[in-house]
Design an enzyme around this catalytic site. Structure first.
Site, PDB file in Angstrom:
ATOM      1  CG  ASP A  59      -0.356   0.000   2.529  1.00 18.75           C
ATOM      2  OD1 ASP A  59       0.879  -0.071   2.607  1.00 18.75           O
ATOM      3  OD2 ASP A  59      -1.105   0.080   3.528  1.00 18.75           O
ATOM      4  CG  ASP A  98       0.036  -4.085   1.994  1.00 16.22           C
ATOM      5  OD1 ASP A  98      -0.362  -4.748   2.946  1.00 16.22           O
ATOM      6  OD2 ASP A  98       0.842  -3.131   2.103  1.00 16.22           O
ATOM      7  CE  LYS A 128       2.709  -5.830   3.810  1.00 12.62           C
ATOM      8  NZ  LYS A 128       2.123  -4.849   4.745  1.00 12.62           N
ATOM      9  CD  GLU A 130      -0.006  -1.582   7.969  1.00 15.09           C
ATOM     10  OE1 GLU A 130      -0.435  -0.927   8.940  1.00 15.09           O
ATOM     11  OE2 GLU A 130       0.584  -1.075   7.004  1.00 15.09           O
ATOM     12  CD  GLU A 206       7.457  -0.629   7.999  1.00 17.83           C
ATOM     13  OE1 GLU A 206       6.531  -1.308   7.518  1.00 17.83           O
ATOM     14  OE2 GLU A 206       7.704   0.546   7.678  1.00 17.83           O
TER      15      GLU A 206
HETATM   16  O1  KIV Z   1       3.319  -1.337   1.782  1.00 18.68           O
HETATM   17  C1  KIV Z   1       4.503  -1.721   1.795  1.00 18.68           C
HETATM   18  O2  KIV Z   1       5.270  -1.439   0.887  1.00 18.68           O
HETATM   19  C2  KIV Z   1       4.946  -2.496   2.943  1.00 18.68           C
HETATM   20  C3  KIV Z   1       6.398  -2.798   3.053  1.00 18.68           C
HETATM   21  C4  KIV Z   1       7.117  -1.612   3.555  1.00 18.68           C
HETATM   22  C5  KIV Z   1       6.650  -3.995   3.877  1.00 18.68           C
HETATM   23  O3  KIV Z   1       4.162  -2.846   3.780  1.00 18.68           O
END
Ligand code: KIV
Length: 315
Positions: A59, A98, A128, A130, A206
């Site tokens: 994202d 994401d 993915k 968070e 992170e």
């Molecule tokens: O959105 C993204 O690019 C990320 C990475 C920094 C792991 O979550």
């Protein structure tokens, strides 16, 4: 009809698609896992040719390619469009979509629906998410874990993301390293273990102090991909635009620039503009030729003062 997943064209290298069991195997053998973000067809092709293991359609696209100030505004529609372009360019890396802010916080059903879109509409292999408990997006951490569990239960592989979770940066008090006190370190560890127990196939750490990561790694059974989390993780991820110098401005401490591509691009476009302005471009070698006789006939037809009816010459 074959039930094998369709890979449009074999990649030039003949490399086989990377699988989730393969990542677990890499962890077992201590073989570092390489992940990079990509947001469109050309960046995905670069990742493909460089033979990375995973491509994350992060994202961070909100900032790197869409020009927003943070990751918060990017929508699921925008992400799906970018992810489908990435899939067309990245045939062998495992492609992870994401989940953007607002695409999973509402309910388990919303989370599963968003994850399905990444697989069905964009051809991603996994999503993915968070960890949104401590970090603020969901006040109750168990809600966050429930989202991950629900997506996993729907048969969709989930990568967790703990430590600094940029979607919740304001609740975290900004883009800060997580785990610098004992209490915070416990919190990061608890998030990571909760995501692992929820069935995530891998977890991003992170902005976590390297020594804290090292301690948590003793309890991690699934591959951990670090960004600003030191060298003890099973792999590393960097944002494409950061590592190649495709944009300027503040860079977190964990970024290493491996190229200065934006500078090259600006120089290239400036040289093009100069050559157009001083008449050096296009040169003869950039133009198409036409037969002299055909050109002469055309001149006659189009000569000023002649009645114009193109239909006479187009049959
Ligand atoms: O959105 C993204 O690019 C990320 C990475 C920094 C792991 O979550």
């Amino acid at each position: 009809m074959s039930t094998e997943p369709r890979i449009p064209d074999a990649p030039p290298s003949g490399r086989k698609p990377v699988t989730i069991p393969q990542l677990a195997e890499m962890k077992r053998h201590g073989q570092p896992i390489v992940m990079v973000t990509a947001y469109d067809y050309p960046t995905a092709q670069v990742a493909e040719e460089a033979e990375v293991d995973l491509v994350l359609v992060g994202d961070t696209a909100a900032m790197t390619v869409l020009g927003y100030d943070s990751t918060v505004p990017v929508t699921m529609d925008e992400m799906v469009m970018l992810a489908s372009a990435v899939r067309r360019g990245a045939r062998t890396p495992l492609v992870v979509g994401d989940l953007p802010f607002g695409s999973y916080q509402g309910s388990n059903e919303q989370a599963v629906g968003s994850a399905i879109r990444y697989l069905k509409e964009a051809g991603c292999d996994a999503v993915k998410m968070e960890m949104a408990g401590v970090s603020g997006a969901l006040a109750d951490k168990s809600e966050s874990v429930a989202r991950a569990r629900a997506i996993v239960a729907a048969g969709i592989p989930v990568m967790g993301h703990v430590g600094l979770t940029p979607q919740s940066a304001s609740a975290l008090g900004g883009y800060r390293t997580q785990g610098r006190t004992m209490q915070q370190a416990v919190q990061v560890a608890d998030d990571a273990l909760a995501m692992q127990d929820a069935g995530c196939f891998a977890i991003v750490f992170e902005a976590v102090p390297a020594a804290v990561t090292e301690v948590i790694m003793e309890r991690m059974r699934v591959p951990v991909i670090g960004i600003g989390a030191g060298a003890a993780t099973d792999g590393q991820v960097l944002v494409f635009h950061d590592l190649l110098g495709l944009h300027e401005g503040h860079m977190p401490r964990f970024v290493k620039r491996f190229a200065e591509v934006k500078r090259e691009m600006v120089e290239g476009v400036r040289a093009y503009a100069e050559e157009v302005r001083d008449g050096r471009f296009p040169a003869a070698e950039h133009t198409y030729s036409v037969d002299d006789e055909e050109l002469e006939r055309f001149r006659e037809v189009i000569a000023p003062g002649k009645p114009w009816d193109a239909a006479d010459f187009m049959s």
